[in-house]
Write an enzyme that holds these catalytic residues in place. Sequence first.
Site, PDB file in Angstrom:
ATOM      1  N   ARG A 192      78.086  11.527  22.360  1.00 40.73           N
ATOM      2  CA  ARG A 192      77.446  12.458  23.293  1.00 40.73           C
ATOM      3  C   ARG A 192      78.165  12.514  24.643  1.00 40.73           C
ATOM      4  O   ARG A 192      78.244  13.584  25.255  1.00 40.73           O
ATOM      5  CB  ARG A 192      75.973  12.067  23.476  1.00 40.73           C
ATOM      6  CG  ARG A 192      75.144  12.355  22.233  1.00 40.73           C
ATOM      7  CD  ARG A 192      73.728  11.841  22.350  1.00 40.73           C
ATOM      8  NE  ARG A 192      72.915  12.283  21.221  1.00 40.73           N
ATOM      9  CZ  ARG A 192      71.657  11.924  21.020  1.00 40.73           C
ATOM     10  NH1 ARG A 192      71.065  11.106  21.866  1.00 40.73           N
ATOM     11  NH2 ARG A 192      70.987  12.364  19.977  1.00 40.73           N
ATOM     12  N   GLU A 332      63.585   2.464  26.056  1.00 43.19           N
ATOM     13  CA  GLU A 332      64.448   3.051  27.078  1.00 43.19           C
ATOM     14  C   GLU A 332      64.321   2.386  28.437  1.00 43.19           C
ATOM     15  O   GLU A 332      65.225   2.501  29.269  1.00 43.19           O
ATOM     16  CB  GLU A 332      64.137   4.552  27.198  1.00 43.19           C
ATOM     17  CG  GLU A 332      65.166   5.341  27.962  1.00 43.19           C
ATOM     18  CD  GLU A 332      64.852   6.835  28.006  1.00 43.19           C
ATOM     19  OE1 GLU A 332      65.570   7.570  28.693  1.00 43.19           O
ATOM     20  OE2 GLU A 332      63.865   7.263  27.351  1.00 43.19           O
TER      21      GLU A 332
END
Length: 371
Positions: A192, A332
Amino acid sequence: MLDECGVQLMDKVIRLGGHSAPRTMVPKAASGGGIVVPIHNWLKKNGVQFRNRSQVIDLLMQDGKVTGVLINCDYNWKDGTSKKEQRIGSRGGVVVATGGWGQDKDFIKTTMPVYSLLECTSQPGATAEMLKALLKSGCLPSMLDMYQLGPWASPDEKGAGPGSFFADYAFAEGMAVNPKTGRRFMNELADRRTRADAELNVLSESTPDKINYPVVFCGEKTTEHAEGFQAAYRDKTVFRYETLADLAKAYDIPLKALQQQVNEYNKIVAGTQKDPFAKPLDVKQPLKAPFYAMRLTPKLHYCMDGIAVNPRSEVLSTTTLAPIPGLYAAGEVTGGVHGMDRLGGCSSVDCMVFGLEAGRNAAAYLKAQGN
């Protein structure tokens, strides 16, 4: 665990960006909710209490150990009001799983100012209050200037909508081009960070009167099995073009250069020409009309940064570098687990693997306290 909770996965394995092989499974609902909702229902059925509208504002500590949390009750995130504060004690420690803070522009400005200008794919409540509470309590920070951008995002939908799902298939079975040149500019299945940086380079060629959004497109065969296509087409994130000339006209791409690029790509698919970008072709799908296209723009997607944990999901102290007794974290909110970037699908694995570790070790901690 997923089977026990009733999570249903599609009977196929796909390759997401950056992976060296197809290894990703997708829920039948084709969203994170396809995992979270069944787990949530299983937990409720098995006696776990959920306290909605409860904003954690601080950790409770005693003698260097975490003993609970301080919360705002009946919290309204829209206006920041609440009815009262409440202390909730815990004999077995606290597991923090509050996710990222990609919507907290003020916090991001302090660590990566340019990213604060980008749209974020997270829900509006993805802010940094819990991270700041953890840092205030002496938790060790990790990589606080590292964020991931989603290269499959589109300016024509809010956040990461169905077009983002479709884009992964268009990347795999089609190609992305720079509208100014009509040429490919990246390996469409690279990690990414690589793809987002390549798209930002294309966007840097914008002029004051026109933004040079990259374009990804594929053929009709791809749309027959791509998740997100129907909704993205309905919502006018993805458009159909009967001919390559129509597509070129819609995005102001030089037709001759685009036609040459399509010809070259089809030779790559046929195996008669080497791909200069070395994209892996798990599905060898030649590009032919009609075409389906969407515009691209990177959006802030994931916080690679956060608080430091060890392999047992124990949160580390800034002063001692040892685990803080009674404090665990997963997902996260933790930093450094994936390094500088994250491969597609691996956040789910992160949540589940470290979530299990946190739960098991918190249970062991409870037992060790004699409770």
